[in-house]
Design a protein around this motif. Structure first.
Motif, PDB file in Angstrom:
ATOM      1  N   ARG A 148       0.848  -1.191   0.000  1.00 43.82           N
ATOM      2  CA  ARG A 148       0.000   0.000   0.000  1.00 43.82           C
ATOM      3  C   ARG A 148       0.885   1.243   0.000  1.00 43.82           C
ATOM      4  NH1 ARG A 148      -5.149  -1.536   3.922  1.00 43.82           N
ATOM      5  NH2 ARG A 148      -5.601  -3.537   2.931  1.00 43.82           N
ATOM      6  N   ALA A 149       1.469   1.515  -1.159  1.00 46.05           N
ATOM      7  CA  ALA A 149       2.333   2.685  -1.287  1.00 46.05           C
ATOM      8  C   ALA A 149       1.504   3.939  -1.552  1.00 46.05           C
ATOM      9  CB  ALA A 149       3.320   2.469  -2.433  1.00 46.05           C
ATOM     10  N   LEU A 150       2.117   5.102  -1.302  1.00 46.71           N
ATOM     11  CA  LEU A 150       1.558   6.397  -1.708  1.00 46.71           C
ATOM     12  C   LEU A 150       2.311   6.781  -2.975  1.00 46.71           C
ATOM     13  CD1 LEU A 150       1.521   7.980   1.849  1.00 46.71           C
ATOM     14  CD2 LEU A 150      -0.438   7.042   0.605  1.00 46.71           C
ATOM     15  N   PRO A 151       1.781   6.421  -4.165  1.00 52.70           N
ATOM     16  CA  PRO A 151       2.578   6.456  -5.396  1.00 52.70           C
ATOM     17  C   PRO A 151       3.019   7.835  -5.844  1.00 52.70           C
ATOM     18  CG  PRO A 151       0.263   5.995  -5.878  1.00 52.70           C
ATOM     19  CD  PRO A 151       0.415   5.920  -4.395  1.00 52.70           C
ATOM     20  N   SER A 211       6.126   5.073  -7.174  1.00 53.58           N
ATOM     21  CA  SER A 211       5.519   4.356  -8.294  1.00 53.58           C
ATOM     22  C   SER A 211       6.551   3.804  -9.268  1.00 53.58           C
ATOM     23  CB  SER A 211       4.544   5.274  -9.044  1.00 53.58           C
ATOM     24  OG  SER A 211       5.212   6.445  -9.484  1.00 53.58           O
ATOM     25  N   ASP A 212       7.798   4.277  -9.195  1.00 53.95           N
ATOM     26  CA  ASP A 212       8.851   3.813 -10.105  1.00 53.95           C
ATOM     27  C   ASP A 212       9.610   2.598  -9.576  1.00 53.95           C
ATOM     28  OD1 ASP A 212       8.252   5.846 -11.888  1.00 53.95           O
ATOM     29  OD2 ASP A 212       9.744   7.228 -11.049  1.00 53.95           O
ATOM     30  N   LEU A 213       9.303   2.165  -8.369  1.00 50.94           N
ATOM     31  CA  LEU A 213      10.037   1.057  -7.764  1.00 50.94           C
ATOM     32  C   LEU A 213       9.609  -0.285  -8.357  1.00 50.94           C
ATOM     33  CD1 LEU A 213       9.984   1.948  -3.951  1.00 50.94           C
ATOM     34  CD2 LEU A 213      11.836   2.343  -5.595  1.00 50.94           C
ATOM     35  N   THR A 214      10.562  -1.220  -8.396  1.00 46.48           N
ATOM     36  CA  THR A 214      10.227  -2.596  -8.722  1.00 46.48           C
ATOM     37  C   THR A 214       9.436  -3.207  -7.567  1.00 46.48           C
ATOM     38  OG1 THR A 214      12.254  -3.447  -7.719  1.00 46.48           O
ATOM     39  CG2 THR A 214      12.359  -2.836 -10.063  1.00 46.48           C
ATOM     40  N   TYR A 215       8.898  -4.401  -7.805  1.00 44.24           N
ATOM     41  CA  TYR A 215       8.061  -5.036  -6.790  1.00 44.24           C
ATOM     42  C   TYR A 215       8.847  -5.299  -5.504  1.00 44.24           C
ATOM     43  CZ  TYR A 215       4.526  -8.168  -4.828  1.00 44.24           C
ATOM     44  OH  TYR A 215       3.583  -8.743  -4.019  1.00 44.24           O
ATOM     45  N   ASP A 217      11.455  -3.775  -4.448  1.00 55.52           N
ATOM     46  CA  ASP A 217      11.802  -2.511  -3.801  1.00 55.52           C
ATOM     47  C   ASP A 217      10.580  -1.864  -3.151  1.00 55.52           C
ATOM     48  OD1 ASP A 217      14.461  -2.763  -4.299  1.00 55.52           O
ATOM     49  OD2 ASP A 217      14.506  -1.439  -6.041  1.00 55.52           O
ATOM     50  N   GLN A 218       9.388  -2.080  -3.723  1.00 56.63           N
ATOM     51  CA  GLN A 218       8.177  -1.631  -3.025  1.00 56.63           C
ATOM     52  C   GLN A 218       8.024  -2.371  -1.700  1.00 56.63           C
ATOM     53  OE1 GLN A 218       4.580  -1.719  -5.353  1.00 56.63           O
ATOM     54  NE2 GLN A 218       5.573  -0.828  -7.137  1.00 56.63           N
ATOM     55  N   LYS A 219       8.345  -3.664  -1.714  1.00 57.64           N
ATOM     56  CA  LYS A 219       8.286  -4.447  -0.474  1.00 57.64           C
ATOM     57  C   LYS A 219       9.301  -3.914   0.541  1.00 57.64           C
ATOM     58  CE  LYS A 219       5.747  -8.318  -1.731  1.00 57.64           C
ATOM     59  NZ  LYS A 219       4.917  -9.237  -0.945  1.00 57.64           N
ATOM     60  N   ARG A 220      10.496  -3.574   0.069  1.00 57.57           N
ATOM     61  CA  ARG A 220      11.509  -3.008   0.967  1.00 57.57           C
ATOM     62  C   ARG A 220      11.014  -1.691   1.563  1.00 57.57           C
ATOM     63  NH1 ARG A 220      17.585  -3.646  -1.447  1.00 57.57           N
ATOM     64  NH2 ARG A 220      17.364  -5.634  -2.509  1.00 57.57           N
ATOM     65  N   MET A 221      10.410  -0.851   0.722  1.00 63.24           N
ATOM     66  CA  MET A 221       9.913   0.432   1.204  1.00 63.24           C
ATOM     67  C   MET A 221       8.826   0.220   2.266  1.00 63.24           C
ATOM     68  SD  MET A 221       8.029   3.521  -0.881  1.00 63.24           S
ATOM     69  CE  MET A 221       6.521   2.548  -1.007  1.00 63.24           C
ATOM     70  N   TRP A 252       4.733 -11.206   3.145  1.00 64.76           N
ATOM     71  CA  TRP A 252       5.661 -10.185   2.644  1.00 64.76           C
ATOM     72  C   TRP A 252       6.582 -10.740   1.563  1.00 64.76           C
ATOM     73  CZ3 TRP A 252      11.042  -9.051   2.991  1.00 64.76           C
ATOM     74  CH2 TRP A 252      11.358  -7.727   2.655  1.00 64.76           C
ATOM     75  N   LEU A 253       6.817 -12.036   1.567  1.00 63.49           N
ATOM     76  CA  LEU A 253       7.727 -12.652   0.601  1.00 63.49           C
ATOM     77  C   LEU A 253       7.006 -13.201  -0.630  1.00 63.49           C
ATOM     78  CD1 LEU A 253       9.904 -14.545   3.213  1.00 63.49           C
ATOM     79  CD2 LEU A 253      10.630 -12.554   1.891  1.00 63.49           C
ATOM     80  N   ALA A 254       5.692 -13.051  -0.683  1.00 66.96           N
ATOM     81  CA  ALA A 254       4.927 -13.608  -1.801  1.00 66.96           C
ATOM     82  C   ALA A 254       5.274 -12.894  -3.104  1.00 66.96           C
ATOM     83  CB  ALA A 254       3.430 -13.472  -1.533  1.00 66.96           C
ATOM     84  N   GLY A 255       5.315 -13.654  -4.190  1.00 65.34           N
ATOM     85  CA  GLY A 255       5.501 -13.087  -5.518  1.00 65.34           C
ATOM     86  C   GLY A 255       6.917 -12.723  -5.894  1.00 65.34           C
TER      87      GLY A 255
END
Length: 242
Positions: free
Chosen positions: A89-92, A138-142, A144-148, A166-169
């Protein structure tokens, strides 16, 4: 060891459906525990009750000895609970750093301005994302979105971290990176409850597992023993494999 979390007789009903049925278990400080079970077994409902998104129908949830069941998420989070979600759930429209700063603004210390920016960078460094702090989320890879998302959770300075798939996908390389990140948190003494289906990760991370099926607990113990339990095998694979 100090008990961080204790669930006693937790039940959650949605109308005539019992999603969680008299579940009890506890976590000691510094434990990394897997909450396992087939799809629909009630795992995410448990995470939602611990973090305040659902109130249990009955039972007690205690954080460091203090009952928290039924409190709203914004009241539970400052007491030391942070979580990630199955879907990030990022704030893109915000930068990576600003996403973490929002967690700091509403966290235990309510940090703003330069202090928040410095602390956000610190948490991004923890997850290996400091070099991308100024980029749009919004520019992050999947991965890296998880890391964020993990950096945002760490910004809350939790006593208990809830990781919901958290590790799915992740591909094999990303999965190894994710496991290493969680192991680094374990080495710092963080208490973690994780819902996960990736068994390689479970074996690498969890000394102990709690297994659910159809809303009730069917096993609780050392990971290797639990994964060999005939009832656990049956729950995942059916009677022919038990």
């Amino acid at each position: 060891m100090t008990e961080i979390l204790a669930l006693s007789g937790i039940t959650k009903r949605f109308g005539g459906l019992t999603a969680v049925n008299e579940l009890s278990f506890s976590l000691a400080a510094g434990e990394v525990v897997g909450l396992l079970g087939p799809n629909g077994s009630g795992k995410t409902t448990v995470m939602n009750m611990i973090s305040g998104f659902f109130a249990p129908t009955q039972g007690v949830i205690a954080l460091k000895g203090e009952p928290i069941q039924g409190l709203a998420p914004h009241r539970i989070a400052p007491k030391g609970v942070a979580r990630t979600f199955q879907l990030v759930r990022a704030l893109p429209s915000l930068t990576v750093s600003e996403n973490v700063q929002t967690a700091l603004a509403f966290g235990k210390q309510r940090l703003w301005g330069e202090e928040a920016r410095e602390r956000a960078l610190h948490h991004l460094e923890e997850v290996g994302l400091a070099e991308r702090a100024g980029e749009k989320a919004s520019d992050l890879t999947y991965i890296d979105q998880k890391r964020m998302e993990l950096a945002r959770a760490l910004a809350a300075e939790p006593d208990l971290l809830l990781l919901d798939e958290w590790l799915a996908g992740l591909n094999p390389t990303e999965l190894r990176t994710g496991i290493d990140l969680i192991q680094s948190l374990e080495q710092r003494g963080m208490t973690i409850l994780l819902v996960e289906h990736v068994m390689d990760a479970i074996r690498a991370l969890c000394g102990r597992c709690v297994v659910m099926n159809a809303g009730r607990k069917i096993a609780d113990g050392p990971t290797d023993e639990v994964l060999r339990d005939p009832e656990v095998v049956r729950a995942y694979l059916g009677d022919d494999h038990a």
